[in-house]
Design a protein around this motif. Structure first.
Motif, PDB file in Angstrom:
ATOM      1  N   ASP A 195      -2.952 -13.090  -1.706  1.00  0.00           N
ATOM      2  CA  ASP A 195      -2.880 -13.993  -0.280  1.00  0.00           C
ATOM      3  C   ASP A 195      -2.404 -13.008   0.836  1.00  0.00           C
ATOM      4  O   ASP A 195      -2.678 -13.610   2.065  1.00  0.00           O
ATOM      5  CB  ASP A 195      -2.286 -15.111  -0.325  1.00  0.00           C
ATOM      6  N   ALA A 196      -1.758 -12.098   0.472  1.00  0.00           N
ATOM      7  CA  ALA A 196      -1.552 -11.093   1.703  1.00  0.00           C
ATOM      8  C   ALA A 196      -2.618 -10.503   2.282  1.00  0.00           C
ATOM      9  O   ALA A 196      -3.554 -10.132   1.739  1.00  0.00           O
ATOM     10  CB  ALA A 196      -0.468  -9.976   1.196  1.00  0.00           C
ATOM     11  N   LEU A 221       0.930  -1.308   0.241  1.00  0.00           N
ATOM     12  CA  LEU A 221       0.006  -0.066   0.027  1.00  0.00           C
ATOM     13  C   LEU A 221       0.608   1.263   0.215  1.00  0.00           C
ATOM     14  O   LEU A 221       0.367   2.363  -0.510  1.00  0.00           O
ATOM     15  CB  LEU A 221      -1.097  -0.024   1.157  1.00  0.00           C
ATOM     16  N   ALA A 222       2.152   1.235   0.684  1.00  0.00           N
ATOM     17  CA  ALA A 222       3.046   2.528   0.663  1.00  0.00           C
ATOM     18  C   ALA A 222       3.447   2.747  -0.575  1.00  0.00           C
ATOM     19  O   ALA A 222       3.717   3.990  -1.022  1.00  0.00           O
ATOM     20  CB  ALA A 222       4.079   2.194   1.481  1.00  0.00           C
ATOM     21  N   LEU A 282      -2.005 -16.701  -4.818  1.00  0.00           N
ATOM     22  CA  LEU A 282      -3.185 -17.741  -4.285  1.00  0.00           C
ATOM     23  C   LEU A 282      -4.224 -16.398  -3.924  1.00  0.00           C
ATOM     24  O   LEU A 282      -4.108 -15.170  -3.812  1.00  0.00           O
ATOM     25  CB  LEU A 282      -2.572 -17.983  -3.009  1.00  0.00           C
ATOM     26  N   PRO A 283      -5.553 -17.106  -4.147  1.00  0.00           N
ATOM     27  CA  PRO A 283      -6.673 -16.305  -3.666  1.00  0.00           C
ATOM     28  C   PRO A 283      -6.591 -15.572  -2.435  1.00  0.00           C
ATOM     29  O   PRO A 283      -6.058 -15.832  -1.468  1.00  0.00           O
ATOM     30  CB  PRO A 283      -7.883 -17.483  -3.534  1.00  0.00           C
ATOM     31  N   ALA A 315      -3.736  -7.002   1.265  1.00  0.00           N
ATOM     32  CA  ALA A 315      -3.750  -6.766  -0.292  1.00  0.00           C
ATOM     33  C   ALA A 315      -5.162  -6.149  -0.758  1.00  0.00           C
ATOM     34  O   ALA A 315      -6.098  -6.410  -0.292  1.00  0.00           O
ATOM     35  CB  ALA A 315      -3.713  -8.426  -1.159  1.00  0.00           C
ATOM     36  N   LEU A 316      -4.975  -5.283  -1.788  1.00  0.00           N
ATOM     37  CA  LEU A 316      -6.075  -4.534  -2.164  1.00  0.00           C
ATOM     38  C   LEU A 316      -6.948  -5.729  -3.271  1.00  0.00           C
ATOM     39  O   LEU A 316      -6.221  -6.068  -4.094  1.00  0.00           O
ATOM     40  CB  LEU A 316      -6.057  -3.300  -2.735  1.00  0.00           C
ATOM     41  N   LEU A 317      -8.103  -5.674  -3.128  1.00  0.00           N
ATOM     42  CA  LEU A 317      -8.886  -6.775  -4.089  1.00  0.00           C
ATOM     43  C   LEU A 317      -8.888  -5.828  -5.497  1.00  0.00           C
ATOM     44  O   LEU A 317      -8.764  -4.843  -5.424  1.00  0.00           O
ATOM     45  CB  LEU A 317     -10.135  -7.048  -3.713  1.00  0.00           C
TER      46      LEU A 317
END
Length: 215
Positions: free
Chosen positions: A133-134, A101-102, A167-168, A137-139
């Motif tokens: 998978d993080a 995000l940074a 990964l999902p 994480a932004l979708l």
């Protein structure tokens, strides 16, 4: 009998269709995961990889296409050299670390500069939202807003598809593939891909990109 003849004729046309050679640039910020994305595509294709001609290039056979993926360094000092490859490219894969995000604003500015270049504007873009998978994480549906994608697509007339790579996500069930088309077509349409695994989802995105390249 007529239907059988028509089917055979269509089959003959398909096998006689010439192989089309295309060049696709693989770009994105450093550490976005470009190499792993290319490996995912190779894994999904099985034995369809072709001998590479130059370092940093991957050659693949995808349906009726002979695809050369050109992996360009994503470091800040290296991005200025990207433009020398734009004119030869038929389309682009932009790999994004959706958990960083940074650097999301940096990624937005880089993507905007790429799409607005006269040698890129109008060419299709496959945006691969990597590291889904993080937890942070932004979708893909969130990335549309964060990257101002709909505006970029319309300003530069570049069809764009976002695909979840890796990964999902453990978060909400956002569709794994979102397609944006420049107006006056449908401005944004979402289509769910079959759940065949991350490598195959990436490959489906690549097939969309190849189909979208103008003939």
């Amino acid at each position: 009998m007529f239907h059988l003849f028509s089917h055979c004729w269509s089959w003959l046309q398909a096998i006689q269709e010439p192989i089309r050679k295309v060049t696709l640039l693989v770009v994105g910020l450093d550490n976005a995961g470009k190499t792993s994305i290319i490996m995912d595509i190779e894994r999904a294709l099985g034995g369809e990889a072709l001998p590479a001609v130059q370092p940093g290039q991957t050659r693949l056979r995808v349906d009726r296409f002979e695809v050369t993926l050109v992996d360009l360094p994503g470091g800040q000092r290296s991005r200025g050299a990207w433009r020398s490859h734009y004119s030869a490219a038929h389309g682009l894969l932009f790999v994004l670390d959706s958990s960083d995000l940074a650097r999301m604003e940096e990624a937005r500015k880089v993507l905007s500069r790429v799409l607005s270049h006269p040698d890129v504007s109008g060419k299709p873009l496959l945006l691969l939202a990597n590291k889904q998978d993080a937890t942070a994480a932004l979708l893909p549906c969130e990335l549309i807003e964060r990257l101002c994608l709909e505006r970029l697509v319309n300003e530069n007339r570049s069809p764009c598809r976002i695909v979840s790579a890796g990964l999902p996500s453990p978060r909400s069930p956002c569709p794994p593939a979102l397609t944006l088309s420049p107006r006056p077509q449908e401005p944004c349409a979402a289509r769910r891909d079959p759940p065949t695994g991350p490598a195959f989802t990436t490959l489906q995105g690549l097939r969309w990109l190849l189909r979208t390249i103008p003939t």
